[in-house]
Design a protein around this motif. Sequence first.
Motif, PDB file in Angstrom:
ATOM      1  N   ASP A 183      33.648  29.420  41.262  1.00 51.72           N
ATOM      2  CA  ASP A 183      32.214  29.680  41.163  1.00 51.72           C
ATOM      3  C   ASP A 183      31.945  30.803  40.165  1.00 51.72           C
ATOM      4  O   ASP A 183      32.856  31.472  39.681  1.00 51.72           O
ATOM      5  N   THR A 184      30.671  30.996  39.886  1.00 51.00           N
ATOM      6  CA  THR A 184      30.270  31.904  38.808  1.00 51.00           C
ATOM      7  C   THR A 184      30.826  33.310  38.984  1.00 51.00           C
ATOM      8  O   THR A 184      31.300  33.940  38.030  1.00 51.00           O
ATOM      9  N   SER A 185      30.811  33.818  40.209  1.00 49.25           N
ATOM     10  CA  SER A 185      31.263  35.189  40.436  1.00 49.25           C
ATOM     11  C   SER A 185      32.752  35.359  40.177  1.00 49.25           C
ATOM     12  O   SER A 185      33.230  36.481  40.014  1.00 49.25           O
ATOM     13  N   LEU A 186      33.496  34.252  40.131  1.00 46.45           N
ATOM     14  CA  LEU A 186      34.938  34.316  39.931  1.00 46.45           C
ATOM     15  C   LEU A 186      35.356  33.827  38.546  1.00 46.45           C
ATOM     16  O   LEU A 186      36.545  33.763  38.248  1.00 46.45           O
ATOM     17  N   GLN A 187      34.377  33.471  37.716  1.00 48.32           N
ATOM     18  CA  GLN A 187      34.696  32.865  36.424  1.00 48.32           C
ATOM     19  C   GLN A 187      35.496  33.791  35.513  1.00 48.32           C
ATOM     20  O   GLN A 187      36.438  33.355  34.843  1.00 48.32           O
ATOM     21  N   LEU A 188      35.129  35.074  35.477  1.00 48.33           N
ATOM     22  CA  LEU A 188      35.850  35.999  34.603  1.00 48.33           C
ATOM     23  C   LEU A 188      37.316  36.091  35.007  1.00 48.33           C
ATOM     24  O   LEU A 188      38.212  36.099  34.156  1.00 48.33           O
ATOM     25  N   ALA A 189      37.554  36.148  36.312  1.00 41.62           N
ATOM     26  CA  ALA A 189      38.931  36.186  36.792  1.00 41.62           C
ATOM     27  C   ALA A 189      39.652  34.899  36.442  1.00 41.62           C
ATOM     28  O   ALA A 189      40.813  34.920  36.001  1.00 41.62           O
ATOM     29  N   ALA A 190      38.989  33.755  36.615  1.00 40.66           N
ATOM     30  CA  ALA A 190      39.618  32.466  36.329  1.00 40.66           C
ATOM     31  C   ALA A 190      40.007  32.346  34.856  1.00 40.66           C
ATOM     32  O   ALA A 190      41.100  31.861  34.516  1.00 40.66           O
TER      33      ALA A 190
END
Length: 665
Positions: free
Chosen positions: A556-563
Amino acid sequence: MSKEGIFNSPQRRAQPVTEHKQPGGRQHVSPPVHQPMPSSSTEGFFQTPPIILNQLEDDIALQRSLRLFLSDPIRDGVTPELHAFGDRVLSEPVMTLVADAERNLPYLKPFTAWGKRQDELITSEGWRKLSTIGIKEGMVGIGYENQYGQYSRPWQFCKYLVWTGSSCWVTCPSLMTDGVASALRKHLSDPTLQGQSREAMGSAYERLISRDADLAWTTGQWMTERQGGSDVSQTETLARYAPELSEAEAQSSGSDGTPLGPWLCSGFKWFSSATDSQMMMFLARTSSGISTFMAPMRRTIPGTNETELNGIQIQRLKNKLGTRALPTAELVLKDVRAYLVGTEGQGVKEIATVLNVARVHNAVSAIGFWGRGLSIVRAFARVRKVGLKPLSSKAAFVRTLAKLHVEYKANVLLCIFVASLLGVVEQPQIAAYNEAMGHSQQGTTAIDATTTLPSPAAAEHVFRLLTPVLKGLTAKSAIAGLAECMECMGGVGYLENDDMQYNIARLYRDVNVCSIWEGTTDMMAHDVLRVVFGKTSNEVMSAMDDWVGSALKTADTSLQLAAVKILSLWGKWKDDVSSRERGELELRSRELMERLGDVVMSVLLVLDARSDSDEVAAHAVSAWMDFKGYSAPHTGNWQKLVERNQAVVFRPQGPQDAGETRARL
């Protein structure tokens, strides 16, 4: 006691009121003077004892692993059992057994009073009763009952994790028993195995997987000789086929009543744990090369109701840093009657089945010790005060704990992930065994292909790659983590405390063996390269590529940077492996293993956070990326970081919230 609950009132005592004449005849009354009094053995400050909570209620990593790797109906079914077990392992009766096992160490009585060799091994009541608890609770049996199909293994190892801190290393025989049972099941699935070999293996298998303490066996697994621990190529134990039994041997049998084996094995084993087991699996050299054998530890004495060691002499017990309650010995093998396991000359391949299962146990043991240490530290932080403020409110201290906790959670997820892969991989073998034995299929055997796990076809490749990664990294993380736990407790953490609930020093001593048993860290790193450059290299890399991509593409969006960052790390790892010379990769093998582990643990943290959009799980991802240096330095609101760290360590709950915890699970 003061309102703070820490500073006891006897430290200060009021002195008599004093009257003074003031100018003008007025009287002035001085207030009572509080005169400090010295402390003594009975007066002064005494620390409020920490209350260690049930791990099911207090360990966020365990809670999340149960949720991520077990289906909802299975999790609902096992949660009451795990909760009851979490109480039991912290109970006074179990802690008393731990203290007894630590206090009354095993010893050897080599001779009778009349000089006859007997090699009688004496273990403590605590050790024996802890072993019985492990057997009855199914620390091996759960995996073979297969009640929950592929989910049986993750359930087994979640329960195992809770047990470890109180087990006093009776889990060492468990890990070898599980590995040997897996190897025997494979051979019993072969209908061409007949005669006395099938009888002996079948009898041993049923005992190894039993929960009946009167029937159950544990087993040793002996490879190490004087020339080197993991280098079995120079094995000096020799075996020769000698099916003609002497008259005494013909009348004797194994302690389970099965005939003695047709091979005679002689040699010396340098480091043999679980010396009080009822059987052993070991390596010996035949004319065809290194081979695997199994034998009962004891055999009957013809014409009597007694038994004797089966060609074994216990030379001496080892004196070790930790695992002191566990009897580890040097053994002389002289004409041990044994059965060949598998194909002659293929012993290293045969023993690999044992090692892969044992390495999962080793990893969960390491993390289990660490988890118990963190439980003690959390309990301590809740009651300890610095000045008038709780230790749990100190931002720098909680940041240290947050770093430990996210690393611990990542390691727990890795453990249960690999255990889940094992559960998938062995289902076809279980089906083959049931068919060969005429047993009906039991439990939930359907294999789920989800983003949590690789596809069933790819699971075996990923399991083979990640087993040495798991073993290598969890051991080093737990050793360092428990050293930090000792420091968090100050001087009390360094003490060999008689109250085993709080004895982190014992946990630290015991966990240090995890980086050595079943292969050292550098050996694990070398094993990773063997897989990456082996015959199935393309399949392994393709399976990993598919799983990483699938697991991260819907973050999801809140985890995109980590992904995005994790995908970049994975791509860089693949590029390094494919573009550098083999010699350079060998030089940097440990670094490569650590980086691969970081990728997998990062993926698992994201998977967990996205599974239910849990805020604390998202905080764990943020903290992991922060502490690992994978995210940009924070320049914003530092108070938010303090709140994040608090949430990662102390999700707001206590004993009164147990019902809420179980509902959330």
